[in-house]
Design a protein around this motif. Structure first.
Motif, mmCIF file in Angstrom:
data_model
loop_
_atom_site.group_PDB
_atom_site.id
_atom_site.type_symbol
_atom_site.label_atom_id
_atom_site.label_comp_id
_atom_site.label_asym_id
_atom_site.label_seq_id
_atom_site.Cartn_x
_atom_site.Cartn_y
_atom_site.Cartn_z
ATOM 1 N N GLY A 229 0.821 -1.216 0.000
ATOM 2 C CA GLY A 229 0.000 0.000 0.000
ATOM 3 C C GLY A 229 0.839 1.243 0.000
ATOM 4 N N ASP A 230 0.208 2.365 0.309
ATOM 5 C CA ASP A 230 0.888 3.653 0.322
ATOM 6 C C ASP A 230 1.608 3.862 1.643
ATOM 7 N N LEU A 231 2.734 4.546 1.584
ATOM 8 C CA LEU A 231 3.542 4.741 2.787
ATOM 9 C C LEU A 231 2.789 5.495 3.868
ATOM 10 N N ALA A 232 1.885 6.397 3.495
ATOM 11 C CA ALA A 232 1.223 7.249 4.477
ATOM 12 C C ALA A 232 0.512 6.426 5.554
ATOM 13 N N ALA A 233 -0.007 5.257 5.190
ATOM 14 C CA ALA A 233 -0.763 4.446 6.154
ATOM 15 C C ALA A 233 0.087 3.387 6.847
ATOM 16 N N LEU A 234 1.165 2.933 6.212
ATOM 17 C CA LEU A 234 1.925 1.807 6.761
ATOM 18 C C LEU A 234 2.447 2.032 8.179
ATOM 19 N N PRO A 235 2.953 3.220 8.528
ATOM 20 C CA PRO A 235 3.444 3.400 9.905
ATOM 21 C C PRO A 235 2.364 3.163 10.954
ATOM 22 N N PHE A 236 1.115 3.513 10.632
ATOM 23 C CA PHE A 236 0.040 3.298 11.589
ATOM 24 C C PHE A 236 -0.304 1.817 11.694
ATOM 25 N N TYR A 237 -0.139 1.080 10.596
ATOM 26 C CA TYR A 237 -0.318 -0.373 10.669
ATOM 27 C C TYR A 237 0.696 -0.985 11.640
ATOM 28 N N LEU A 238 1.930 -0.461 11.609
ATOM 29 C CA LEU A 238 2.991 -1.039 12.424
ATOM 30 C C LEU A 238 2.704 -0.912 13.915
ATOM 31 N N SER A 239 1.938 0.095 14.305
ATOM 32 C CA SER A 239 1.662 0.282 15.732
ATOM 33 C C SER A 239 0.789 -0.843 16.291
ATOM 34 N N LYS A 240 0.043 -1.546 15.418
ATOM 35 C CA LYS A 240 -0.859 -2.607 15.867
ATOM 36 C C LYS A 240 -0.576 -3.946 15.192
ATOM 37 N N CYS A 241 0.556 -4.026 14.502
ATOM 38 C CA CYS A 241 0.790 -5.205 13.667
ATOM 39 C C CYS A 241 2.202 -5.733 13.890
ATOM 40 N N ASP A 242 2.347 -7.050 13.994
ATOM 41 C CA ASP A 242 3.660 -7.675 14.109
ATOM 42 C C ASP A 242 4.252 -7.796 12.707
ATOM 43 N N ALA A 243 4.916 -6.745 12.263
ATOM 44 C CA ALA A 243 5.431 -6.714 10.900
ATOM 45 C C ALA A 243 6.600 -5.743 10.835
ATOM 46 N N VAL A 244 7.235 -5.701 9.679
ATOM 47 C CA VAL A 244 8.354 -4.793 9.438
ATOM 48 C C VAL A 244 8.141 -4.143 8.067
ATOM 49 N N ALA A 245 8.586 -2.899 7.939
ATOM 50 C CA ALA A 245 8.500 -2.198 6.657
ATOM 51 C C ALA A 245 9.893 -1.721 6.270
ATOM 52 N N THR A 246 10.232 -1.890 5.019
ATOM 53 C CA THR A 246 11.505 -1.399 4.482
ATOM 54 C C THR A 246 11.188 -0.200 3.593
ATOM 55 N N LEU A 247 11.687 0.968 3.991
ATOM 56 C CA LEU A 247 11.351 2.230 3.346
ATOM 57 C C LEU A 247 12.624 2.938 2.904
ATOM 58 N N PRO A 248 12.493 3.946 2.040
ATOM 59 C CA PRO A 248 13.656 4.819 1.808
ATOM 60 C C PRO A 248 14.179 5.320 3.153
ATOM 61 N N ASP A 249 15.485 5.363 3.304
ATOM 62 C CA ASP A 249 16.093 5.628 4.608
ATOM 63 C C ASP A 249 15.596 6.922 5.234
ATOM 64 N N TYR A 250 15.448 8.004 4.410
ATOM 65 C CA TYR A 250 15.006 9.285 4.971
ATOM 66 C C TYR A 250 13.607 9.168 5.561
ATOM 67 N N ALA A 251 12.729 8.396 4.918
ATOM 68 C CA ALA A 251 11.376 8.209 5.433
ATOM 69 C C ALA A 251 11.371 7.308 6.660
ATOM 70 N N ALA A 252 12.182 6.264 6.643
ATOM 71 C CA ALA A 252 12.239 5.335 7.773
ATOM 72 C C ALA A 252 12.657 6.055 9.045
ATOM 73 N N ARG A 253 13.639 6.943 8.933
ATOM 74 C CA ARG A 253 14.110 7.681 10.116
ATOM 75 C C ARG A 253 13.031 8.615 10.658
ATOM 76 N N VAL A 254 12.325 9.304 9.765
ATOM 77 C CA VAL A 254 11.273 10.230 10.200
ATOM 78 C C VAL A 254 10.114 9.472 10.830
ATOM 79 N N VAL A 255 9.683 8.389 10.192
ATOM 80 C CA VAL A 255 8.583 7.594 10.727
ATOM 81 C C VAL A 255 8.932 7.046 12.112
ATOM 82 N N ALA A 256 10.130 6.504 12.260
ATOM 83 C CA ALA A 256 10.538 5.947 13.549
ATOM 84 C C ALA A 256 10.567 7.024 14.627
ATOM 85 N N ALA A 257 11.075 8.200 14.286
ATOM 86 C CA ALA A 257 11.183 9.274 15.273
ATOM 87 C C ALA A 257 9.824 9.840 15.661
#
Length: 303
Positions: A229-257
């Motif tokens: 799916g689209d990146l905009a929703a995936l971080p919210f899935y991760l808060s309730k889901c046992d999963a991992v997402a591989t993103l462009p590094d700049y986005a991964a750092r912002v989402v994690a923070a």
């Protein structure tokens, strides 16, 4: 406007007319214009034929304009000054007072990283400038430029048209995001844990495979994609889901923070990708566009 009425009329003739009107001398007008005195006299002869009027009469003190010349001067001067301002605008742009609207295309992975910094910069440098932000991908960016839905796009653009311009913004790689507390995983994530989890995949086209799958296949490995799916929703899935997402590094750092998730470098080598900025050739020399793309480029390079 009837273009036929301008046949045989050179803008320089009008400039010479205004200069003679101010100087009341062909000699002084020639010096001011850095041309010869005969060139000014020749221009006056052409103007007299065009306007069917003597325009200037020689007297002891110099040259006196006719009533027709005085009326022409009053009508032409504002137009010539407006043309002069437009010509000067090509080399100058003042961001502070500008109320221009810029149309920017960004994929969501860049949107969440670039836009907060861009809005912060605009508030300081160009508080009256507005933005329209559209989602783009490597497939849609060039077409959106041609349809004028965007005037600047930033993404991965391997193919553009000959009338597009491109600026390389440097190589990038990837990062992993997951809910470390929920999963009991401390970064860096191992390849075993990485492959043991379902994956959330960002996909422009709905495809269920990507660069990670290609890299894994070279090692005879695979992963299970739970959601594409689209990146905009995936971080919210991760808060309730046992999963991992591989993103462009700049986005991964912002989402994690921003969402208190865990960040890790991928546990396998992934190829770099190159970000670039594209625009239509018609905007290449526009000083406002040049200012805007320099500002966007600086922000993208810095993230």
């Amino acid at each position: 406007m009837n273009e036929k009425n301008f046949r045989g009329v050179d803008l320089n003739l009008l400039v010479m007319f205004v200069t003679v009107m101010r100087e009341r001398s062909t000699t002084r007008a020639a010096e001011r214009l850095f041309v010869s005195q005969p060139a000014v006299s020749h221009a006056l002869r052409r103007l007299r034929a065009i306007f069917d009027d003597r325009l200037f009469v020689r007297v002891r003190q110099g040259m006196v304009p006719t009533p027709r010349a005085e009326a022409l001067y009053c009508d032409l001067l504002p137009s010539l000054e407006a043309i002069e301002r437009k010509l000067q605008e090509r080399d100058h742009f003042e961001p502070g007072p500008s109320e221009r609207v810029f149309r920017l295309g960004l994929p969501s992975a860049l949107d969440i990283c670039v836009m907060p910094l861009l809005l912060e910069a605009l508030a300081k440098q160009a508080p009256r400038v507005s933005l329209v932000v559209r989602p783009v991908s490597l497939h849609t960016g060039p077409a959106l430029l041609d349809s004028e839905e965007i005037e600047l796009g930033v993404s991965v653009f391997p193919r553009i048209e000959s009338w597009h311009r491109r600026r390389n913004l440097g190589p990038r790689n990837y990062g992993c995001v997951f809910n470390g507390r929920r999963l009991g995983i401390r970064p860096p994530i191992t390849l075993k844990r990485y492959l043991g989890l379902p994956h959330l995949l960002t996909s422009f086209s709905g495809e269920r495979s990507g660069v990670v799958d290609t890299a894994l296949a070279k090692q005879g490995l695979s992963r299970r994609v739970l959601v594409a799916g689209d990146l905009a929703a995936l971080p919210f899935y991760l808060s309730k889901c046992d999963a991992v997402a591989t993103l462009p590094d700049y986005a991964a750092r912002v989402v994690a923070a921003r969402l208190a998730l865990s960040y890790s470098k991928p546990p396998l080598a992934l190829p770099d990708f190159s970000l670039s900025m594209i625009w239509h050739d018609r905007h290449d020399y526009d000083p406002g566009h040049r200012w805007f793309r320099d500002l966007v480029g600086e922000i993208v390079i810095a993230i």
